[in-house]
Scaffold this motif. Structure first.
Motif, PDB file in Angstrom:
ATOM      1  N   THR A  12       0.830  -1.210   0.000  1.00 49.81           N
ATOM      2  CA  THR A  12       0.000   0.000   0.000  1.00 49.81           C
ATOM      3  C   THR A  12       0.862   1.257   0.000  1.00 49.81           C
ATOM      4  OG1 THR A  12      -1.799  -1.135   1.129  1.00 49.81           O
ATOM      5  CG2 THR A  12      -1.790   1.269   1.252  1.00 49.81           C
ATOM      6  N   GLU A  15       2.633   1.625  -3.416  1.00 50.61           N
ATOM      7  CA  GLU A  15       1.692   2.073  -4.447  1.00 50.61           C
ATOM      8  C   GLU A  15       1.371   3.558  -4.293  1.00 50.61           C
ATOM      9  OE1 GLU A  15      -1.267  -1.056  -6.252  1.00 50.61           O
ATOM     10  OE2 GLU A  15      -1.564  -0.851  -4.089  1.00 50.61           O
ATOM     11  N   THR A  55      -1.265  -5.710  -8.554  1.00 46.22           N
ATOM     12  CA  THR A  55      -0.979  -4.296  -8.315  1.00 46.22           C
ATOM     13  C   THR A  55       0.156  -3.847  -9.225  1.00 46.22           C
ATOM     14  OG1 THR A  55       0.761  -4.545  -6.644  1.00 46.22           O
ATOM     15  CG2 THR A  55      -1.531  -4.658  -5.851  1.00 46.22           C
TER      16      THR A  55
END
Length: 113
Positions: A12, A15, A55
């Protein structure tokens, strides 16, 4: 599993930073960890690969660099590099030492294609 939670949070954070920098594909994420950190490095790598599936980070290799841990002896006040929580001071043999760092995880580099 502790490493699973760390890996999900790491994906997270990576990203978010990649979006801020307008990066679209990463090939390496360099992570600095203190030698006293609780995460098992190989478990963290494996969990990172799993958490990154689907992702923009999915093709990135997680490069983990261990940094030494600084500590201080509470008796003689010597600053000592520490590799284990039970280590005694090499100068006066007092144990335990007081960690000053060495338990952190820090993203130090994002490498793109």
């Amino acid at each position: 599993m502790h490493e699973w939670g760390l890996a999900r949070r790491l994906v997270t954070l990576v990203e978010d930073e990649a979006r801020t920098r307008q990066l679209t594909r990463l090939i390496r994420v360099r992570l600095e960890t203190g030698m006293l950190g609780a995460a098992e490095r190989e478990d963290l790598r494996l969990n990172f690969k799993t958490a990154a599936r689907g992702t923009m980070v999915q093709d990135a290799e997680l490069d983990i660099v261990e940094s030494p841990a600084e500590s201080m002896c509470p008796a003689c006040l010597a600053q000592v590099l520490m590799v284990d929580h039970d280590q005694a001071c090499p100068h006066c043999r007092t144990s335990p030492l007081t960690p000053l760092d060495g338990e952190t995880l820090r993203i130090t580099e994002l490498v793109t294609t």
